[in-house]
Design an enzyme around this catalytic site. Structure first.
Site, PDB file in Angstrom:
ATOM      1  N   GLU A   1     -28.739 -30.162 -44.076  1.00 53.22           N
ATOM      2  CA  GLU A   1     -29.179 -29.172 -43.387  1.00 53.22           C
ATOM      3  C   GLU A   1     -29.174 -29.216 -42.404  1.00 53.22           C
ATOM      4  O   GLU A   1     -28.359 -28.009 -42.376  1.00 53.22           O
ATOM      5  CB  GLU A   1     -30.984 -29.716 -44.334  1.00 53.22           C
ATOM      6  CG  GLU A   1     -31.772 -28.076 -43.940  1.00 53.22           C
ATOM      7  CD  GLU A   1     -32.708 -28.541 -45.518  1.00 53.22           C
ATOM      8  OE1 GLU A   1     -32.603 -29.460 -45.896  1.00 53.22           O
ATOM      9  OE2 GLU A   1     -33.519 -27.112 -45.535  1.00 53.22           O
TER      10      GLU A   1
ATOM     11  N   GLU B   1     -40.610 -36.091 -41.470  1.00 53.27           N
ATOM     12  CA  GLU B   1     -40.789 -34.705 -42.032  1.00 53.27           C
ATOM     13  C   GLU B   1     -41.644 -34.625 -42.793  1.00 53.27           C
ATOM     14  O   GLU B   1     -42.844 -33.891 -43.075  1.00 53.27           O
ATOM     15  CB  GLU B   1     -39.318 -34.770 -42.359  1.00 53.27           C
ATOM     16  CG  GLU B   1     -39.070 -33.713 -43.778  1.00 53.27           C
ATOM     17  CD  GLU B   1     -37.922 -33.154 -44.561  1.00 53.27           C
ATOM     18  OE1 GLU B   1     -37.632 -34.108 -45.019  1.00 53.27           O
ATOM     19  OE2 GLU B   1     -37.861 -31.925 -45.123  1.00 53.27           O
TER      20      GLU B   1
END
Ligand code: BGC
Length: 881
Positions: free
Chosen positions: A469, A743
């Protein structure tokens, strides 16, 4: 001691090379032993040579004595600056009594290549066909001679792909991943290096290696060859001889190329380096490149070719492993003791053809193997093939990894700690913040926030550094920018990123979710993602919040002017696509990764719409668009009314959704009439309490959670949440050994172990946005929007929780602020340091207080007494309540 000038900068940089602003801004800091000291006037001299400056001749610019306190962002107003020009400058100031300082030390800056015609070279590279991946990195070279002594040599370079330049066998500069990531369809940045000392009279050689990088490597989960298939570069070496004549060496058809030892390099996959394929002396004169072929020529670039505004990516720290362990499989597991971003430099010696493989991961599985499930398609694997000679150090060139652990296979001999160096790599934004408390857990949390920033500010603010990502998600960036600005000087970093955001703005006015756009907009149109909205509340709003924050924290008005129209377009777009001033309930990320508390998308989006309108109104006033200031202030008021009308139940005080986040946003964005704010605060309190004194907010709610509590009479509850260490909480991960911000609140839990491997980074900074509260509230160092950039600062520490002391320092553009409090025997001892040429308003709770003699008491604000102070170091003592 007379007032002294120090730390002079141009465009926030120390002696920058190759800038392209024709009105660069000068800043300096001031020092004085005297309290209440400030600047009352300045004089800047800029000269075309060192000698002229020494003679105090400002042939480029002599500002004369300007009566002004301004010492940050003073605009150059001299002769037109030309390409390649070096400008030497210094400044002197007058203090409050009219006494002059001495001249500052000499500083300089140089201009880049401003006009396209001044780039005399051609784009050259390796022409590739089709969409091939993992190709060998091409090497390019050229020999040349200089027949006279050299006075100065400047190298200008850029690439589609990543480049590394070598001159006479030495690597040029300390920068990695140049030219950085931009939307190459629109713009590319070039870098400038002073290479005078790498050249000599006679024979010289220059070499360039190209990696795929963002241009044609794999980017995110979406694309390979995002911007093109063929890596290429443009280079110009401008040489000025002692006799005053000039010459250039440029990229053109005379260069030769070949493949070399880097068999492939990809951010996600890693790098494979076969030392047997090295070309000894390839960047030295006299190298025989007979077998090399001609470099391929490319068409001129039509987009914008600009000087890189942000700090380069460099190795900022080198670390030793904390532990090395041999596994039953004959491999080694290396533990760096810190989740970090960069790579391992490894020393090895062994037979030709031995292959060392290093796989990187953030966590270990319970059985001690690497936890790689969360990496998705990113292999994070570096491979070195030895050539069978004496020992050598290896490191990758065009890749980076997010890891704390690495498994090393195939290492010949015994692997010792001395043979491994962890290189920490990120955009070299200077550290500006220090924060410490009496609680080691909070200190570790703060450390994790800083590491999260170091791990993810790499050319753009990325979401994460490990899985496939690593994109510039705008929502993450906006929620974290204020925290980031305390920790490090991120002004230029965000000036650059804001260009990325503006470049990715849709024709409709929608600001992007991801910038630079690496194909995400197109990707979202694919069938399985068609449900996604073109705009995203809290993501797109980054296009307003980021410039505003750069203004607030650094006093940079130019960023507001530059992006004024883009911001207006965004707010107008939101207005045009709203119904009755409420945003639609359309599919977007919402309060991403909240815990059992889905905030309705329309409520969230309407709150952000109001906030963007409010900020845009303020911005309009600042840049002189007073009409728009009024229009958008009115829009804000009308959205507020619609919000209350649409979402507030006036019987119960419940706001639609009834999550912690809806109250946090309603309070922090001031969306409620005065009488309803305390009701919302009580409901927020009740929700937190009934959740076991735990938060439930996601990415968007979390940033304003503690500020909303502290601002609304719930400071104690803010501390309760800060100290909470059961799931979900900030200290839950700290308690379980985290060294970065995760996260997800539930990235790993005691009950269920690792969660949702597809979305489980252990190095995301968003939930670390609590750093803002630590500085603004716990330490109480807060910017004043009326005098931005910490020209005037609000010092309002909120003591509380289990903390017996807090010590914070923040290096602003004016100098170092300090707020330090300690509770002893029921008394708060507060020490405040105020830089020269600034003022502070210090807030002290009403009651008995000892205040410094210099403090001027102002009108009270609520229960607090307020004192105005000039520069200096001061102590306050007051009762702890
Ligand atoms: C990223 C986030 C980002 C989000 C959008 C994720 O994949 O990692 O940080 O903001 O997508 O919801």
């Amino acid at each position: 001691m007379p007032i002294e000038v120090k730390d002079s900068r141009v465009e926030n940089m120390v002696n920058p090379l190759g800038i392209d602003s024709l009105q660069p801004r000068f800043s300096w800091k001031l020092d004085s032993g005297e309290s209440g000291q400030k600047q009352t006037a300045y004089r800047v001299l800029a000269a075309s040579s060192r000698e002229r400056l020494e003679r105090e001749t400002g042939d480029m610019w002599d500002s004369g004595k300007v009566e002004s306190e301004q010492s940050v962002h003073v605009e150059y107003q001299g002769k037109r600056l030309e390409s390649g020009q070096v400008c030497y400058w210094m400044v002197m100031v007058w203090d409050k009594a009219g006494n002059a300082s001495g001249w500052s030390g000499e500083a300089y800056f140089s201009m880049g290549l401003l006009e396209r015609e001044q780039w005399k070279g051609r784009w050259i590279g390796e022409r590739r066909t089709g969409e091939r991946h993992l190709m060998p990195c091409p090497y390019f070279r050229k020999s040349f001679s200089l027949n006279k002594p050299v006075r100065r040599a400047m190298l200008y370079a850029t690439a589609f792909g990543l480049y590394e330049t070598h001159l006479n066998g030495r690597r040029v500069g300390e920068q990695y991943f140049a030219p950085g990531w931009t939307d190459y369809h629109t713009r590319v940045h070039y870098q400038t290096y002073d290479v005078t000392r790498l050249l000599g009279e006679g024979d010289n050689a220059i070499g360039v290696v190209l990696g795929s990088g963002w241009y044609c490597g794999q980017v995110g989960m979406m694309n390979r060859n995002t911007y093109g298939v063929s890596p290429s570069f443009l280079l110009q070496l401008n040489v000025e001889y002692e006799d005053g004549t000039c010459g250039s060496v440029v990229s053109d058809e005379s260069w030769t190329m070949n493949s070399g030892p880097i068999e492939y390099a990809c951010f996600l996959e890693g790098e494979r380096y076969d030392a047997r394929l090295e070309w000894d002396g390839w960047a030295l004169p006299g190298f025989n490149d007979g077998g090399w072929r001609k470099a391929d020529l490319f068409e001129p670039y039509e987009g914008k070719l600009e000087a890189m505004p942000e700090p380069p990516v460099t190795v900022t720290e080198k670390m030793m492993p904390a532990d090395i362990r041999r596994t039953g499989r004959g491999t080694y597991i290396v533990d760096m003791g810190q989740n970090m971003v960069g790579w391992l430099r490894i020393r090895a010696e062994g037979p030709a053809g031995s292959e060392i493989t290093i796989v990187h991961a953030e966590m270990l599985n319970p059985d001690g193997t690497l936890y790689t499930d969360n990496l998705r398609l990113a292999a994070q694997r570096d491979i070195y093939v030895l050539k069978g000679e004496e020992e050598n150090w290896f490191e990758p060139h065009f890749t980076f990894h997010g890891f704390r652990y690495a498994e090393i296979a195939g290492y010949p001999g015994e692997l010792k700690a001395e043979s491994i160096i962890g290189c920490v790599v990120h955009s070299a934004t200077p550290r500006t913040g220090r924060f410490e408390t009496s609680d080691p857990m909070i200190n570790r949390l703060y450390g994790n926030i800083v590491w999260g920033q170091r791990g993810n500010f790499l050319s753009v603010p990325t979401d994460c550094p490990q899985r496939d990502e690593r994109l510039g998600w705008t929502g993450d960036a906006q929620i974290f920018i204020r925290t980031a600005s305390y920790n490090m000087d991120v002004s230029n970093f965000f000036v650059k990123y804001m260009k990325d955001i503006a470049d990715a703005q849709q024709p409709s006015g929608a600001f992007p979710d991801v910038a630079p756009d690496a194909g995400w907009v197109e990707f979202k149109k694919r069938d399985h993602l068609k449900w996604m909205a073109p705009d995203n509340a809290g993501w797109g709003d980054a296009g307003v919040i980021i410039p505003w924050t750069v203004y607030l924290m650094y006093g940079d008005q130019r960023i507001l002017e530059t992006h004024y129209e883009a911001m207006k377009k965004w707010v107008d777009y939101l207005l045009a696509t709203s119904k009755g001033l409420l945003r639609p309930d359309h599919a977007n990320y919402g309060d991403w990764l909240s815990i059992n508390a889905d905030t309705p998308k329309d409520v969230l989006a309407t709150a952000y719409f109001a906030y963007s309108a409010l900020l845009f109104s303020r911005i309009s006033g600042i840049v002189g668009h007073t009409e728009n200031e009024a229009i958008y202030a009115d829009l804000f008021e009308r959205i507020k009314q619609a919000f209350v009308q649409g979402y507030l139940d006036r019987q119960s005080g419940i706001i639609k959704g009834d999550t912690q986040t809806v109250y946090v946003l309603a309070l922090y964005f001031r969306l409620l009439p005065d009488e309803w704010a305390p009701v919302a605060a009580r409901r927020l309190e009740a929700l937190i309490q009934s959740n076991g004194n735990r938060l439930s907010t996601g990415f968007l709610g979390v940033g304003y959670l503690l500020p909303a509590l502290s601002e609304n009479g719930l400071n104690d509850l803010a501390y309760t949440l800060l100290h909470q260490d059961t799931f979900p909480s900030w200290l839950y991960s700290v308690k379980h050994g985290a060294t970065t911000i995760w996260e997800r609140w539930d990235g790993w839990t005691e009950e269920r172990g690792f969660q949702d491997a597809g979305m489980n980074s252990f190095n995301h900074y968003s939930l670390g946005s609590v750093g803002e509260w630590l500085f603004r509230y716990a330490a109480g160092i807060d910017a004043d929007p009326r005098q931005p950039g910490f020209k005037h600062t609000l010092i309002r520490p909120r003591t509380g929780g289990r903390l017996t002391f807090v010590r914070a320092e923040f290096e602003s553009a004016y100098g170092t602020w300090e707020s330090r409090w300690e509770i002893r025997n029921g008394v708060v001892e507060l020490t405040v340091r105020v830089p020269v040429n600034t003022t502070a308003t210090v807030y002290v709770p009403s009651g008995k207080a000892e205040v410094p003699a210099e403090a001027v008491e102002l009108v009270r604000e609520g229960n607090d007494r307020r004192f105005l102070l000039g520069s200096g170091c001061y102590s306050f003592r007051y009762e702890w309540i």
